[in-house]
Write a protein that holds these residues in place. Structure first.
Motif, mmCIF file in Angstrom:
data_model
loop_
_atom_site.group_PDB
_atom_site.id
_atom_site.type_symbol
_atom_site.label_atom_id
_atom_site.label_comp_id
_atom_site.label_asym_id
_atom_site.label_seq_id
_atom_site.Cartn_x
_atom_site.Cartn_y
_atom_site.Cartn_z
ATOM 1 N N THR A 1 2.813 9.792 -3.103
ATOM 2 C CA THR A 1 3.828 9.159 -2.260
ATOM 3 C C THR A 1 3.317 7.810 -1.758
ATOM 4 O OG1 THR A 1 4.719 11.297 -1.568
ATOM 5 C CG2 THR A 1 5.246 9.399 -0.189
ATOM 6 N N GLY A 2 2.064 7.793 -1.310
ATOM 7 C CA GLY A 2 1.468 6.536 -0.888
ATOM 8 C C GLY A 2 1.349 5.539 -2.025
ATOM 9 N N MET A 3 1.001 6.030 -3.207
ATOM 10 C CA MET A 3 0.890 5.148 -4.375
ATOM 11 C C MET A 3 2.230 4.525 -4.721
ATOM 12 S SD MET A 3 -1.476 7.564 -6.798
ATOM 13 C CE MET A 3 -2.837 8.482 -6.080
ATOM 14 N N TYR A 4 3.278 5.342 -4.689
ATOM 15 C CA TYR A 4 4.606 4.836 -5.045
ATOM 16 C C TYR A 4 5.110 3.836 -4.010
ATOM 17 C CZ TYR A 4 9.585 4.612 -5.953
ATOM 18 O OH TYR A 4 10.856 4.152 -6.196
ATOM 19 N N LEU A 5 4.938 4.156 -2.729
ATOM 20 C CA LEU A 5 5.426 3.275 -1.675
ATOM 21 C C LEU A 5 4.598 2.007 -1.560
ATOM 22 C CD1 LEU A 5 6.269 5.860 1.134
ATOM 23 C CD2 LEU A 5 7.845 4.738 -0.461
ATOM 24 N N ARG A 6 3.402 2.004 -2.130
ATOM 25 C CA ARG A 6 2.544 0.811 -2.086
ATOM 26 C C ARG A 6 3.272 -0.391 -2.671
ATOM 27 N NH1 ARG A 6 0.921 -3.262 -1.954
ATOM 28 N NH2 ARG A 6 -1.131 -4.168 -2.345
ATOM 29 N N LYS A 7 4.042 -0.199 -3.698
ATOM 30 C CA LYS A 7 4.762 -1.317 -4.321
ATOM 31 C C LYS A 7 5.961 -0.756 -5.070
ATOM 32 C CE LYS A 7 3.942 -5.820 -4.296
ATOM 33 N NZ LYS A 7 3.695 -6.540 -3.039
ATOM 34 N N VAL A 8 6.979 -0.397 -4.324
ATOM 35 C CA VAL A 8 8.153 0.247 -4.907
ATOM 36 C C VAL A 8 8.801 -0.630 -5.967
ATOM 37 C CG1 VAL A 8 10.452 1.155 -4.417
ATOM 38 C CG2 VAL A 8 8.592 1.565 -2.810
ATOM 39 N N THR A 9 8.965 -1.898 -5.678
ATOM 40 C CA THR A 9 9.681 -2.784 -6.588
ATOM 41 C C THR A 9 8.965 -2.954 -7.917
ATOM 42 O OG1 THR A 9 8.602 -4.687 -5.506
ATOM 43 C CG2 THR A 9 10.783 -4.046 -4.718
ATOM 44 N N ARG A 10 7.640 -2.998 -7.883
ATOM 45 C CA ARG A 10 6.888 -3.179 -9.121
ATOM 46 C C ARG A 10 6.822 -1.900 -9.944
ATOM 47 N NH1 ARG A 10 1.453 -6.501 -7.954
ATOM 48 N NH2 ARG A 10 1.316 -6.227 -10.223
ATOM 49 N N LEU B 1 -7.450 6.923 -8.483
ATOM 50 C CA LEU B 1 -6.270 6.290 -7.897
ATOM 51 C C LEU B 1 -6.350 6.304 -6.366
ATOM 52 C CD1 LEU B 1 -3.493 7.758 -10.232
ATOM 53 C CD2 LEU B 1 -4.199 5.360 -10.083
ATOM 54 N N GLY B 2 -6.846 7.401 -5.811
ATOM 55 C CA GLY B 2 -6.975 7.484 -4.360
ATOM 56 C C GLY B 2 -7.962 6.462 -3.820
ATOM 57 N N CYS B 3 -9.107 6.323 -4.482
ATOM 58 C CA CYS B 3 -10.097 5.327 -4.065
ATOM 59 C C CYS B 3 -9.530 3.920 -4.175
ATOM 60 C CB CYS B 3 -11.360 5.449 -4.927
ATOM 61 S SG CYS B 3 -12.357 6.919 -4.613
ATOM 62 N N SER B 4 -8.812 3.670 -5.257
ATOM 63 C CA SER B 4 -8.207 2.358 -5.468
ATOM 64 C C SER B 4 -7.172 2.053 -4.391
ATOM 65 C CB SER B 4 -7.562 2.300 -6.853
ATOM 66 O OG SER B 4 -6.955 1.041 -7.082
ATOM 67 N N LEU B 5 -6.375 3.062 -4.030
ATOM 68 C CA LEU B 5 -5.361 2.879 -2.989
ATOM 69 C C LEU B 5 -6.014 2.604 -1.641
ATOM 70 C CD1 LEU B 5 -2.312 3.005 -2.289
ATOM 71 C CD2 LEU B 5 -2.619 5.445 -1.842
ATOM 72 N N ALA C 1 -4.619 6.911 4.409
ATOM 73 C CA ALA C 1 -4.626 8.369 4.508
ATOM 74 C C ALA C 1 -4.128 8.991 3.204
ATOM 75 C CB ALA C 1 -3.744 8.817 5.671
ATOM 76 N N ALA C 2 -3.125 8.378 2.588
ATOM 77 C CA ALA C 2 -2.634 8.865 1.301
ATOM 78 C C ALA C 2 -3.719 8.750 0.235
ATOM 79 C CB ALA C 2 -1.392 8.081 0.882
ATOM 80 N N GLY C 3 -4.495 7.671 0.300
ATOM 81 C CA GLY C 3 -5.594 7.509 -0.648
ATOM 82 C C GLY C 3 -6.646 8.593 -0.483
#
Length: 230
Positions: free
Chosen positions: A62-71, A200-204, A11-13
């Protein structure tokens, strides 16, 4: 319907894609900012599109960031918070422009004209427009710095499409050239950011696989149980 992490991330994507398309669309054939234009229905429609762009983009990053917080690291956190605050301010500013300025255009034309002047990159107000002028300037700084830092963080993390992450950073950086190129329509500089958000949205969205697909993949790649093999 069960709400899962995959569903929210997709949904974020979608939000990022729609936001990016709205941002590109609002730049097309945008009329000159003046007192006559802000009294039209088109003005309110375009301002609403900008508000939706900012809100949907906030959900997207927000979705992009939470996708991989540590990286994403510290740089990603700083970039996300900076760009996110920029989008929050943008919603407020565009709402004021879309629904407050038209209401006071007849009684305070000089003030409204000054606000419209400041809204154009490199523009200056003749009089004092108070806190709104400060917010517009602050939002510009947050948008530029946040887009640059968040784009670099995504590029380094290799989480999503790197070309889109690079374009987000370069698009933000390119806005610095607007005052130096007065002969170029400044709205063209917004298009790279819109394209970056779409990419970025499509990629997510594509990055997410259903839990079932992941389970099947894991089962196929895991070694057989020795007891079963016998």
């Amino acid at each position: 319907m069960t709400v899962t992490t995959t569903t929210l991330t997709r949904a974020a994507g979608v939000a990022a894609v729609v936001g990016g398309l709205l941002y590109i669309g609002v730049q097309i054939n945008h009329p000159h900012l003046d007192l006559d234009f802000i009294g039209t229905t088109e003005w309110k429609v375009r301002q609403t599109m900008k508000m939706l762009f900012a809100a949907l983009s906030l959900a997207g990053i927000t979705g992009m960031y939470l996708r991989k917080v540590t990286r994403a690291g510290v740089l990603g956190l700083i970039g996300y918070l900076t760009l996110g605050l920029g989008f929050v301010l943008m919603v407020s500013i565009e709402a004021a422009g879309g629904f407050v300025l038209p209401a006071i255009a007849q009684t305070s034309p000089a003030y409204v004209s000054d606000v419209l002047a400041v809204a154009v990159p490199g523009g200056h107000a003749v009089g004092d427009i108070g806190l709104l002028g400060t917010l517009i300037q602050l939002d510009g700084v947050l948008y530029l710095a946040g887009g640059l830092l968040f784009g670099i963080a995504l590029f380094r993390a290799r989480i999503l499409a790197r070309w889109a992450a690079a374009l987000l950073a370069l698009g933000a950086l390119a806005t610095l050239a607007i005052p130096l190129l007065p002969q170029v329509n400044f709205r063209l500089f917004a298009i790279p950011t819109g394209i970056a958000m779409v990419g970025l949205g499509c990629s997510l969205w594509r990055d997410q696989r259903t839990p079932a697909a992941r389970s099947l993949h894991g089962a196929a790649s895991s070694p057989l149980d020795p007891t079963i093999a016998k």
